[in-house]
Design a protein around this motif. Structure first.
Motif, mmCIF file in Angstrom:
data_model
loop_
_atom_site.group_PDB
_atom_site.id
_atom_site.type_symbol
_atom_site.label_atom_id
_atom_site.label_comp_id
_atom_site.label_asym_id
_atom_site.label_seq_id
_atom_site.Cartn_x
_atom_site.Cartn_y
_atom_site.Cartn_z
ATOM 1 N N ASN A 1 47.223 53.987 52.321
ATOM 2 C CA ASN A 1 46.742 52.778 52.988
ATOM 3 C C ASN A 1 47.088 51.546 52.165
ATOM 4 O O ASN A 1 47.195 51.609 50.938
ATOM 5 N N ILE A 2 47.246 50.430 52.864
ATOM 6 C CA ILE A 2 47.347 49.138 52.186
ATOM 7 C C ILE A 2 46.113 48.333 52.561
ATOM 8 O O ILE A 2 45.761 48.222 53.738
ATOM 9 N N HIS A 3 45.424 47.817 51.552
ATOM 10 C CA HIS A 3 44.165 47.090 51.751
ATOM 11 C C HIS A 3 44.347 45.663 51.242
ATOM 12 O O HIS A 3 44.775 45.468 50.096
ATOM 13 N N PRO A 4 44.019 44.649 52.049
ATOM 14 C CA PRO A 4 44.330 43.258 51.690
ATOM 15 C C PRO A 4 43.360 42.600 50.717
ATOM 16 O O PRO A 4 42.946 41.450 50.896
ATOM 17 N N ALA A 5 42.996 43.320 49.682
ATOM 18 C CA ALA A 5 42.168 42.781 48.603
ATOM 19 C C ALA A 5 42.309 43.726 47.416
ATOM 20 O O ALA A 5 42.888 44.811 47.534
ATOM 21 N N LEU A 6 41.769 43.319 46.280
ATOM 22 C CA LEU A 6 41.836 44.140 45.074
ATOM 23 C C LEU A 6 40.608 45.046 45.017
ATOM 24 O O LEU A 6 39.490 44.576 44.794
ATOM 25 N N LEU A 7 40.820 46.331 45.213
ATOM 26 C CA LEU A 7 39.701 47.270 45.224
ATOM 27 C C LEU A 7 39.070 47.431 43.842
ATOM 28 O O LEU A 7 37.940 47.908 43.725
ATOM 29 N N SER A 8 39.791 47.030 42.812
ATOM 30 C CA SER A 8 39.260 47.146 41.452
ATOM 31 C C SER A 8 38.339 45.983 41.083
ATOM 32 O O SER A 8 37.633 46.049 40.072
ATOM 33 N N GLN A 9 38.318 44.937 41.889
ATOM 34 C CA GLN A 9 37.538 43.745 41.548
ATOM 35 C C GLN A 9 36.046 43.926 41.819
ATOM 36 O O GLN A 9 35.649 44.498 42.836
ATOM 37 N N LEU A 10 35.240 43.401 40.912
ATOM 38 C CA LEU A 10 33.793 43.308 41.105
ATOM 39 C C LEU A 10 33.197 44.627 41.597
ATOM 40 O O LEU A 10 32.446 44.676 42.573
ATOM 41 N N SER A 11 33.562 45.692 40.902
ATOM 42 C CA SER A 11 33.023 47.032 41.193
ATOM 43 C C SER A 11 33.255 47.462 42.638
ATOM 44 O O SER A 11 32.403 48.102 43.261
ATOM 45 N N GLY A 12 34.408 47.081 43.173
ATOM 46 C CA GLY A 12 34.765 47.514 44.519
ATOM 47 C C GLY A 12 34.128 46.714 45.636
ATOM 48 O O GLY A 12 34.078 47.175 46.787
ATOM 49 N N ARG A 13 33.675 45.501 45.342
ATOM 50 C CA ARG A 13 32.978 44.692 46.345
ATOM 51 C C ARG A 13 33.817 44.449 47.595
ATOM 52 O O ARG A 13 33.279 44.354 48.707
#
Length: 233
Positions: A117-129
């Motif tokens: 999948n491609i997700h339009p945000a950083l999943l690593s940011q802010l504990s996955g927020r």
């Protein structure tokens, strides 16, 4: 040599969406993606994804996980569980790989080694927020903007990850960061992220489909990414 076969799942809307799907098709025709895109699946029967598919000459499959009696009839399968329907769609398309590109529905039952999948945000940011239920579209980019305005982050971006039955929790194998500027709107953030997605998605998709990036589907320790490719570019 036979090219690996890919099916793309893209929701889109009646009025828009599907640009990632079209970008992958164009890359497959110009050499940026060494793959054959055999079909595109959308939960919107009449919308932008279908229009793009017809214009590009790619078979279109309508599948709405909330109501899929038409798919059961067309595929002639007896087991109506959602996972079995997903598997039947992929099998019937002839695809070996599955790319989710703006697919906004829950996925079940697909091979996690061959689904990404491609997700339009950083999943690593802010504990996955910025991942999980409800984190898509304008709501997602408004959440990113709110965090930026609050001084919590200075950049957004996109993530690519293998897909499991748990939403946005499969192992991430690539992130690309996009700097944010003061006074950017949510729409401007979305546009900046989309431009980066269009640049990188075909390249990274190619690496997954040709085995440069791989995972055994069970243990995150087995995730393999080339040493020269940083997790965050």
């Amino acid at each position: 040599m036979t090219k690996p076969k890919l099916v793309v799942f893209a929701s889109g809307t009646k009025d828009g969406g599907g640009s990632g799907f079209e970008n992958l098709v164009r890359a497959s025709k110009t050499g940026g993606l060494d793959a054959e895109i055999v079909a595109v699946v959308s939960n919107n029967d009449h919308g932008s994804v279908r229009e793009r598919a017809e214009r590009l000459g790619i078979p279109f499959i309508h599948f709405d996980p909330s109501s899929y009696s038409n798919v059961l009839k067309n595929l002639g399968i007896g087991d109506s569980s959602l996972g079995n329907v997903y598997r039947a769609i992929v099998r019937d398309s002839g695809a070996e790989w599955v790319a989710l590109s703006g697919w906004l529905k829950k996925v079940e039952g697909l091979d996690p080694r061959r689904t990404f999948n491609i997700h339009p945000a950083l999943l690593s940011q802010l504990s996955g927020r910025f991942g999980g239920k409800g984190m898509y579209g304008k709501k997602l980019h408004e959440a990113v903007k709110a965090a930026f305005d609050a001084g919590e982050i200075s950049e957004s971006g996109f993530s690519m990850h293998f897909v499991t039955d748990e939403l946005d929790r499969g192992p991430v194998f690539f992130e690309h960061r996009v700097p944010l500027k003061k006074a950017m709107t949510a729409d401007e953030i979305e546009s900046a992220v989309r431009a980066a997605e269009h640049e990188w998605q075909p390249k990274i998709t190619n690496m997954v489909m040709h085995g440069d990036i791989r995972w055994d589907g069970r243990d995150t320790k087995t995730l393999t990414v080339p040493s020269w490719l940083r997790l965050s570019a």
